[in-house]
Design a protein around this motif. Structure first.
Motif, PDB file in Angstrom:
ATOM      1  N   LEU A 140      46.886  45.020  39.290  1.00 45.79           N
ATOM      2  CA  LEU A 140      45.766  45.377  40.144  1.00 45.79           C
ATOM      3  C   LEU A 140      44.471  44.732  39.640  1.00 45.79           C
ATOM      4  O   LEU A 140      43.686  44.178  40.422  1.00 45.79           O
ATOM      5  N   GLN A 141      44.249  44.774  38.333  1.00 42.89           N
ATOM      6  CA  GLN A 141      43.044  44.174  37.756  1.00 42.89           C
ATOM      7  C   GLN A 141      43.011  42.666  38.004  1.00 42.89           C
ATOM      8  O   GLN A 141      41.949  42.103  38.308  1.00 42.89           O
ATOM      9  N   MET A 144      42.080  41.944  41.677  1.00 38.20           N
ATOM     10  CA  MET A 144      40.656  42.185  41.885  1.00 38.20           C
ATOM     11  C   MET A 144      39.813  41.034  41.337  1.00 38.20           C
ATOM     12  O   MET A 144      38.868  40.572  41.974  1.00 38.20           O
ATOM     13  N   ALA A 151      39.073  47.717  44.408  1.00 34.68           N
ATOM     14  CA  ALA A 151      40.375  48.298  44.095  1.00 34.68           C
ATOM     15  C   ALA A 151      41.153  48.658  45.356  1.00 34.68           C
ATOM     16  O   ALA A 151      42.372  48.468  45.414  1.00 34.68           O
ATOM     17  N   GLN A 155      44.724  47.160  46.242  1.00 37.71           N
ATOM     18  CA  GLN A 155      45.849  48.077  46.377  1.00 37.71           C
ATOM     19  C   GLN A 155      46.549  47.894  47.715  1.00 37.71           C
ATOM     20  O   GLN A 155      47.781  47.995  47.810  1.00 37.71           O
TER      21      GLN A 155
END
Length: 210
Positions: A140-141, A144, A151, A155
């Motif tokens: 996820l990081q 981004m 986020a 997601q």
């Protein structure tokens, strides 16, 4: 003539598939990248380009004449019907181009980089499946940071892909890409030796007895 072993390389978005593929390429292995082919089959002047424009409209044609892939991606992530329509246009063309290039390439084995392998249910078409894996929070990081998004948007991208559990379920081999590039390269080297040996053994078995 012995056919090269077919190794499918897959993983979730931002898991590090391209990094792993580049490591195999440095070892002289042919990598067939479905994402690259996805761009080529909708390039201006192709039947794929015409089909995308007919389905999604001329507004998706960027100033340089190419399909605006970011805008198209936004549409299909938000609309399952649009995503299926795009897949119906691109997937047959990608598979045909991949098969043609695989036939023209040599080597003991070949890497087929297919991000949506689990979603497409094609694992059985390959001799082995290699999954590049990383913790979901790290994934996820990375999304981004790469896409400069928040986020919730990152997601949403992850949500339309197969789950980590589903990908790992089809894996014959797994590389964990959690940031240590030295360990990552060492794992690729170990798999390169294993795949090369498997190809050698398969070739010996298929050769006629003397």
């Amino acid at each position: 003539m012995t056919q090269p072993l077919r190794i499918a390389l897959t993983g979730g978005i931002a898991s590090g598939k391209s990094t792993v593929a580049a490591a195999f390429e440095r070892r002289g292995i042919t990598v067939l990248d479905s994402d690259q082919l996805a761009r080529e089959v909708v390039a201006p002047g192709t039947s794929g380009f015409d089909a995308v424009v007919a389905r999604f409209g001329t507004a998706l044609v960027a100033a340089d004449g190419n399909i605006d892939r970011r805008a198209l991606r936004s549409i299909v992530f938000a609309d399952a019907t649009a995503r299926r329509d795009l897949e119906a246009i691109t997937h047959p063309r990608i598979r045909a181009a991949m098969a043609e290039r695989a036939a023209a390439s040599g080597g003991p084995y070949q890497i087929f980089m297919i991000p949506l392998l689990a979603e497409g249910g094609r694992a059985a078409e390959f001799d082995r499946v290699l999954v590049v894996d990383c913790p979901e929070e790290l994934q996820l990081q990375r999304v981004m940071a790469r896409d400069r998004t928040d986020a919730a948007s990152a997601q949403a991208i992850l949500a339309v892909q197969a789950t980590r559990t589903t990908r790992l379920a089809i894996a014959d081999d797994v590389i964990v890409n959690d940031g240590d590039l030295g360990a990552l390269d060492a794992r690729v080297e170990a798999l390169h030796r294993r795949y090369s040996e498997a190809a050698r053994v398969a070739g010996a078995r298929s050769s006629p007895a003397e």
